[in-house]
Design an enzyme around this catalytic site. Structure first.
Site, PDB file in Angstrom:
ATOM      1  N   SER A   6       0.844  -1.110   0.097  1.00 22.07           N
ATOM      2  CA  SER A   6       0.146  -0.026   0.089  1.00 22.07           C
ATOM      3  C   SER A   6       0.916   1.232  -0.035  1.00 22.07           C
ATOM      4  O   SER A   6       0.294   2.243  -0.086  1.00 22.07           O
ATOM      5  CB  SER A   6      -0.932   0.070   1.267  1.00 22.07           C
ATOM      6  OG  SER A   6      -0.063   0.019   2.314  1.00 22.07           O
ATOM      7  N   CYS A   7       2.193   1.008   0.062  1.00 25.67           N
ATOM      8  CA  CYS A   7       2.876   2.561   0.044  1.00 25.67           C
ATOM      9  C   CYS A   7       4.092   2.534  -0.754  1.00 25.67           C
ATOM     10  O   CYS A   7       3.706   3.560  -1.380  1.00 25.67           O
ATOM     11  CB  CYS A   7       3.820   2.130   1.505  1.00 25.67           C
ATOM     12  SG  CYS A   7       2.630   2.533   3.154  1.00 25.67           S
ATOM     13  N   PHE A   8       4.917   1.701  -1.238  1.00 25.60           N
ATOM     14  CA  PHE A   8       5.803   2.253  -1.959  1.00 25.60           C
ATOM     15  C   PHE A   8       5.515   2.590  -3.497  1.00 25.60           C
ATOM     16  O   PHE A   8       5.552   3.504  -3.902  1.00 25.60           O
ATOM     17  CB  PHE A   8       6.804   0.797  -2.376  1.00 25.60           C
ATOM     18  CG  PHE A   8       7.900   0.470  -1.234  1.00 25.60           C
ATOM     19  CD1 PHE A   8       7.960   1.524  -0.174  1.00 25.60           C
ATOM     20  CD2 PHE A   8       8.477  -0.638  -1.076  1.00 25.60           C
ATOM     21  CE1 PHE A   8       8.749   1.206   0.979  1.00 25.60           C
ATOM     22  CE2 PHE A   8       9.344  -0.980   0.072  1.00 25.60           C
ATOM     23  CZ  PHE A   8       9.646   0.169   0.975  1.00 25.60           C
ATOM     24  N   LYS A  50       2.459   3.635  -4.520  1.00 26.09           N
ATOM     25  CA  LYS A  50       1.664   4.685  -4.402  1.00 26.09           C
ATOM     26  C   LYS A  50       2.502   6.110  -3.932  1.00 26.09           C
ATOM     27  O   LYS A  50       2.144   7.168  -4.397  1.00 26.09           O
ATOM     28  CB  LYS A  50       0.589   4.471  -3.119  1.00 26.09           C
ATOM     29  CG  LYS A  50      -0.222   5.598  -2.638  1.00 26.09           C
ATOM     30  CD  LYS A  50      -1.165   5.383  -1.672  1.00 26.09           C
ATOM     31  CE  LYS A  50      -0.813   4.969  -0.252  1.00 26.09           C
ATOM     32  NZ  LYS A  50      -0.625   6.330   0.614  1.00 26.09           N
ATOM     33  N   ASP A  51       3.518   5.896  -2.955  1.00 26.20           N
ATOM     34  CA  ASP A  51       4.106   6.988  -2.654  1.00 26.20           C
ATOM     35  C   ASP A  51       5.111   7.553  -3.714  1.00 26.20           C
ATOM     36  O   ASP A  51       5.458   8.767  -3.761  1.00 26.20           O
ATOM     37  CB  ASP A  51       5.071   6.636  -1.486  1.00 26.20           C
ATOM     38  CG  ASP A  51       4.132   6.674  -0.216  1.00 26.20           C
ATOM     39  OD1 ASP A  51       3.092   6.783  -0.212  1.00 26.20           O
ATOM     40  OD2 ASP A  51       4.550   5.896   1.041  1.00 26.20           O
TER      41      ASP A  51
END
Ligand code: UDX
Length: 426
Positions: free
Chosen positions: A263-265, A267-268
């Site tokens: 959910s992070c890499f 998207k960020d």
């Protein structure tokens, strides 16, 4: 201190429980009544290692949950915004939920006399706290900054290890608009043995993105090197083990394979690219980090086709559906493009994951199994997509396959197994 936490997702619930563990009194706020009820009865709304124990210990004592913003703001000194920041269809950050939470907090602050600090913990692109959150709170409360404080305190929590990471941080970053708000936020962490990095709002926001973008870059770099090593008949793991001994590089996050998900890499990195473009800068390296990551899963299928020719009608076992081990989370999992590609080629997919079968069922109508051996039965090949520990010990289970061809996307199998073994990058 008395803290309210807005949003009871994985960051909010973990932060709330860990702040209670540090001795603070915590009130969680969410718009979802079912989550509020769960927390008040000491049951976590999400699974995180160690979280159930903390909620059980503190719910009804130092920790409670409510739907009522006014109550939470009135009875606490600091509010943390911990709501989601998804991507919009263009890949840029969608601040809708952050804006809604800021408006609600502003309305409640307007009814309160005492000084109160609002802290953004959600991952937001640089300038958001100052140019989006602050004006909304000022507008809704009718108060100017100074009557209340504002700070930005990013999280660096790994999914599955979030409680451990919160209580054993290697960095704590507090960005603030003034010393008073920053001091209050920094003091919350005084029970932890970790230096607090103090800075301004936009720098704190940037630190979070750079942290994730750098880790993602390490992985894509390792994958690119792995792809070159593969062509040259070199084991990239042997290369990276030696390279990682350089203290300036370090041994972690150099594992090449099917790429990063979660959910992070993804998207960020996309959000940072979007923000850079907004300034007129085209970030070539970050674009490539995503490009390499997008390509890796398709390399699995190419290797498969090199061996089998057409995969139409062939039975392909996919082991691992979660984006990493020890989670049922399939967001941006590298197994998604792989399964899609297999289905586009009319392969017959049989899948197994220790935790994520249920979530993948919502995306693909393929055959799901309760064990690796069941998924492998009669298969023409097997693709290993997630770094689950149990895959390392697979051995005799492969005997049940029609053809013992294993394409390993996570460097799981040690040499010496009686299979036709192909490593993705080694
Ligand atoms: C990450 C960051 O680690 C955390 O600090 C941040 O707050 C949220 O994003 P998480 O998404 O939980 O945490 O996953 P992480 O354990 O970092 O792994 C991310 C992905 O990278 C996984 O798909 C994993 O398989 C992949 N990975 C990781 C590699 O491909 N190679 C590696 O060497 C390490």
């Amino acid at each position: 201190m008395k803290i309210s936490v807005i949003g009871t997702g994985y960051v909010g619930t973990v932060s709330a429980a860990c702040f209670a563990d540090l001795g603070h009194e915590v009130i969680c706020v969410d718009i979802d009544k079912s989550k509020i009820d769960l927390i008040n009865t000491g049951i976590p709304p999400i699974y995180e290692e160690g979280l159930a124990e903390l909620l059980k210990k503190y719910a009804g004592k130092r920790l409670s949950a409510t739907l009522d913003y006014d109550f939470a703001v009135k009875n606490t000194e600091i509010s943390f915004i911990c709501v989601g920041t998804p991507s919009d269809p263009g890949g840029n950050i969608d601040l809708g939920i952050v804006k809604a939470a800021s408006a609600n907090l502003g309305d409640s602050l307007g009814k309160k006399k005492d000084y109160h600090v609002v802290v953004v913990k959600s991952t937001v692109v640089p300038e958001t706290t100052e140019k989006v959150v602050l004006p909304i709170i000022e507008g809704h409360s009718g108060k100017h900054i100074g009557k209340f404080g504002i700070a930005m305190n990013p999280e660096f929590l790994r999914e599955g290890k979030a409680v451990h990471d919160f209580l054993h941080p290697d960095k704590i970053v507090v960005g603030s608009i003034d010393k008073r708000s920053g001091d209050m936020v920094a003091s919350l962490y005084s029970g932890l043995e970790c230096e607090v990095t103090r800075t301004n709002l936009r720098t704190a926001e940037m630190i979070k993105y750079v942290n994730n973008a750098f880790l993602a870059t390490k992985i894509s770099f390792s994958n690119e090197i792995g792809n070159i090593c593969k062509k040259l008949g070199i084991d990239t793991y042997e290369v990276m083990k030696a390279v990682g001994r350089d203290f300036r590089i370090g041994p972690h996050f150099l594992n090449s394979g099917a790429g990063f998900g979660g959910s992070c890499f993804p998207k960020d990195v996309r959000a940072l690219i979007g923000k850079a473009r907004e300034t007129g800068y085209e970030p070539q390296l970050l674009n490539s980090v995503l490009e390499v990551n997008e390509e890796q899963p398709y390399r699995m299928v190419s290797l498969l086709k090199d061996k089998l020719g057409s995969i139409k009608g062939k039975k392909i076992a996919v082991l691992g559906l979660a984006f990493k081990n020890d989670t049922d989370d399939i967001r941006e999992s590298r197994s998604i493009p792989v399964i899609k590609e297999l289905l586009d080629n009319e392969a017959n997919v049989s899948a197994y994951d220790p935790m994520a079968n249920g979530n993948m069922k919502k995306l693909f109508n393929i055959k799901y199994h309760d064990s690796a051996i069941d998924a492998l039965r009669g298969a023409d090949a097997c693709l290993i997509m997630t770094e689950w520990d149990e895959f390392k010990s697979l051995d005799k289970e492969f005997d049940i396959m029609g053809r013992k061809l294993v394409i390993d996307g996570r460097h799981m199998l040690a040499p010496g197994k009686d299979v036709e073994y192909i490593g993705l990058c080694w």
